[in-house]
Design a protein around this motif. Sequence first.
Motif: not given
Length: 401
Positions: A248-272
């Motif tokens: 997705i973004s070779p220059d900011t891969a670590k930041t992208v991964m953080g975003y993906l995990l954080a948004v996934w967790a928000c979805g899991k929170f809402v799902g619960a």
Amino acid sequence: MSDDRQLYLSIRNARLIIFARGVSDFGAFLNLVALSTYVYWLSQSVVFVSIFLACRVTGGIVASLFGIPFFRRFAGRGTLAGLDLARALLLMPLLVLIPAHQLNLLPFIAFGIGLCNSLFAIGLNSQLPTWVAPEQRVNTNAWITSAAATGAVFGSLLSGLLIATGGFEAVFAANIGTYVIAACLVLPLRALYRSTVAAHRGLAAEWQELTKGLRGAPVLAAMLLISMLDTLGSAAHNVGWPVLSQLISPDTAKTVMGYLLAVWACGKFVGARLASVILRGRSTHGMERLFMLGVALMSSGFVLTFQQTELWLALLLVVWAGLGDGLSEVALISRAQSEPDSLRLPLFSLLTLIQMAGFGVGMLVAGPFYLAWTPAQVIILFHGLPLTALVIMALWMRRRA
């Protein structure tokens, strides 16, 4: 004890359990990231990191095998608090020993932490019905799932910040503090509801009783099988996060991964939270259907997420996956807790065994696929397994009805 007083204490117990589990999971992910990084820093060897992670998973598998006799003899809040303190003590050598003496101890520390993590989860989930009123269990499970997702993300994100600002010692000290806090939250729990305490039997007799019980609940047995396949898929996408982030973004891969995990967790929170509303007053059949819906959403969400090369689309779809994750987890735990007292402990031990073994095998098996296939193809394969099993289960349930 009056009904109002018992209800008040049940609500108090539920809040203590939710906070204890959230703090405990925050600590677990904090040390997972920090210790993995620390092991690589000390050894400069990816192989040693793999050994470290394998020891952690092995500890979880061992816990699931002897968790039944352990909690038959040592049930209650004191045991859970002791497990938290044991995790804190396991990290103490990293503060008092020089780094040269720590490397050989780290696999044993990993094994001990994996063992205590899984025993804590088995003990808490299997004994929750003795602390929380039946009508509050689904809501409590939903909040536990939400707290675990939040703790996982904050633990993963803050570990890097703590390492950068205070070094590894600061992370280990903070980690010890989280386990002590979790122990203090568990100790005030008070048993309110009687359960039939099964006499301690041999491990073979326990598993035989569980097998007999699952034959009488074939849908629950199918849910466990799908959960195992889903764990293989989870291992595949956990291995694939860094690869997808790089695409997705070779220059900011670590930041992208953080975003993906954080948004996934928000979805899991809402799902619960949604699961708590949907399952209110529902029977076990409602829990089973919600589990199927949750797995379908989760696996299809991850399949679609890993097809993307645009960040905004990946973030939109990973919410979908997180939503399904929250729904399926709350439904599965609530369904397992509805089983009789004699089966509940073996059931959660089996569930932990399935998850730990599936995740461990999945991490080993999925890695080589990324060398020859694209991330999209790997995720289609591994998350296609629970989706296929889900279709078979749905057809079987319709025919059975």
